[in-house]
Design a protein around this motif. Structure first.
Motif, PDB file in Angstrom:
ATOM      1  N   VAL A 136       0.845  -1.182   0.000  1.00 43.23           N
ATOM      2  CA  VAL A 136       0.000   0.000   0.000  1.00 43.23           C
ATOM      3  C   VAL A 136       0.887   1.241   0.000  1.00 43.23           C
ATOM      4  O   VAL A 136       1.758   1.394   0.854  1.00 43.23           O
ATOM      5  CB  VAL A 136      -0.943   0.005   1.222  1.00 43.23           C
ATOM      6  CG1 VAL A 136      -1.779   1.276   1.252  1.00 43.23           C
ATOM      7  CG2 VAL A 136      -1.830  -1.235   1.202  1.00 43.23           C
ATOM      8  N   VAL A 137       0.662   2.127  -0.976  1.00 40.34           N
ATOM      9  CA  VAL A 137       1.439   3.352  -1.111  1.00 40.34           C
ATOM     10  C   VAL A 137       0.506   4.544  -0.889  1.00 40.34           C
ATOM     11  O   VAL A 137      -0.356   4.829  -1.724  1.00 40.34           O
ATOM     12  CB  VAL A 137       2.092   3.448  -2.511  1.00 40.34           C
ATOM     13  CG1 VAL A 137       2.905   4.722  -2.632  1.00 40.34           C
ATOM     14  CG2 VAL A 137       2.950   2.222  -2.794  1.00 40.34           C
ATOM     15  N   PRO A 138       0.660   5.242   0.242  1.00 38.58           N
ATOM     16  CA  PRO A 138      -0.176   6.400   0.502  1.00 38.58           C
ATOM     17  C   PRO A 138       0.342   7.639  -0.234  1.00 38.58           C
ATOM     18  O   PRO A 138       1.549   7.867  -0.296  1.00 38.58           O
ATOM     19  CB  PRO A 138      -0.065   6.590   2.020  1.00 38.58           C
ATOM     20  CG  PRO A 138       1.233   5.955   2.395  1.00 38.58           C
ATOM     21  CD  PRO A 138       1.507   4.889   1.370  1.00 38.58           C
ATOM     22  N   VAL A 139      -0.571   8.406  -0.796  1.00 39.35           N
ATOM     23  CA  VAL A 139      -0.204   9.598  -1.570  1.00 39.35           C
ATOM     24  C   VAL A 139      -1.107  10.771  -1.190  1.00 39.35           C
ATOM     25  O   VAL A 139      -2.174  10.586  -0.628  1.00 39.35           O
ATOM     26  CB  VAL A 139      -0.294   9.331  -3.091  1.00 39.35           C
ATOM     27  CG1 VAL A 139       0.682   8.235  -3.506  1.00 39.35           C
ATOM     28  CG2 VAL A 139      -1.712   8.975  -3.520  1.00 39.35           C
ATOM     29  N   LYS A 140      -0.654  11.977  -1.531  1.00 42.34           N
ATOM     30  CA  LYS A 140      -1.442  13.186  -1.276  1.00 42.34           C
ATOM     31  C   LYS A 140      -2.343  13.500  -2.461  1.00 42.34           C
ATOM     32  O   LYS A 140      -3.533  13.729  -2.306  1.00 42.34           O
ATOM     33  CB  LYS A 140      -0.524  14.374  -1.011  1.00 42.34           C
ATOM     34  CG  LYS A 140       0.252  14.271   0.270  1.00 42.34           C
ATOM     35  CD  LYS A 140       1.194  15.443   0.425  1.00 42.34           C
ATOM     36  CE  LYS A 140       2.066  15.227   1.650  1.00 42.34           C
ATOM     37  NZ  LYS A 140       3.122  16.238   1.739  1.00 42.34           N
ATOM     38  N   ASP A 141      -1.766  13.534  -3.653  1.00 42.70           N
ATOM     39  CA  ASP A 141      -2.486  13.894  -4.876  1.00 42.70           C
ATOM     40  C   ASP A 141      -2.715  12.621  -5.681  1.00 42.70           C
ATOM     41  O   ASP A 141      -1.844  12.172  -6.417  1.00 42.70           O
ATOM     42  CB  ASP A 141      -1.670  14.906  -5.671  1.00 42.70           C
ATOM     43  CG  ASP A 141      -2.358  15.386  -6.937  1.00 42.70           C
ATOM     44  OD1 ASP A 141      -3.247  14.678  -7.460  1.00 42.70           O
ATOM     45  OD2 ASP A 141      -1.988  16.466  -7.422  1.00 42.70           O
ATOM     46  N   HIS A 142      -3.899  12.053  -5.537  1.00 45.44           N
ATOM     47  CA  HIS A 142      -4.188  10.751  -6.137  1.00 45.44           C
ATOM     48  C   HIS A 142      -4.013  10.752  -7.651  1.00 45.44           C
ATOM     49  O   HIS A 142      -3.358   9.869  -8.214  1.00 45.44           O
ATOM     50  CB  HIS A 142      -5.604  10.294  -5.761  1.00 45.44           C
ATOM     51  CG  HIS A 142      -5.909   8.915  -6.220  1.00 45.44           C
ATOM     52  ND1 HIS A 142      -6.663   8.648  -7.336  1.00 45.44           N
ATOM     53  CD2 HIS A 142      -5.531   7.718  -5.726  1.00 45.44           C
ATOM     54  CE1 HIS A 142      -6.740   7.339  -7.501  1.00 45.44           C
ATOM     55  NE2 HIS A 142      -6.078   6.758  -6.542  1.00 45.44           N
TER      56      HIS A 142
END
Length: 120
Positions: A12-18
């Motif tokens: 799982v890679v969390p991001v700010k700007d999907h």
């Protein structure tokens, strides 16, 4: 390895700007996401039972490392260069691995690793 009940892995890679992240991972992986299970989550199947999931989570973005095994590190670096994704120099641990890393727009690391141990 002993037999276990485990049958798959999802990184799982969390991001700010999907949207920006999905576009970057599309370039990195060379294709659209395989699955969009819910809004702001995209998934790519990398191997039979291995997936990478990119999802919006601004608080955790930039703190993840994903390691992806490849057959040939030079082929992977060449593919990334053609896609416009910058990958660092190859680092070799003799008789073990060759690896090179890139960083997504949020600062998450993606490390490509080639096993050169001869035991695989």
């Amino acid at each position: 390895m002993s037999s276990t009940n485990i049958n798959n892995v999802i990184a799982v890679v969390p991001v700010k700007d999907h949207q920006n992240a999905v576009e970057w991972y599309m370039k990195l992986l060379g294709r659209d996401a395989d699955l969009i299970p819910v809004d702001e989550v995209a998934e790519w199947q990398l191997a039979d039972n291995a997936w990478i999931q990119v999802g919006t989570d601004a608080e955790r973005a930039g703190y993840t490392t994903v390691i992806i095994g490849v057959n040939d590190i030079d082929v992977q670096r060449s593919f990334c260069a053609k896609a416009g994704v910058s990958v660092g120099e190859v680092v070799e641990i003799p008789e073990a691995i060759k690896m090179a890393e890139t960083v997504d727009p949020d600062g998450n690391k993606v490390v490509f690793v080639q096993d050169i141990s001869g035991t695989v």
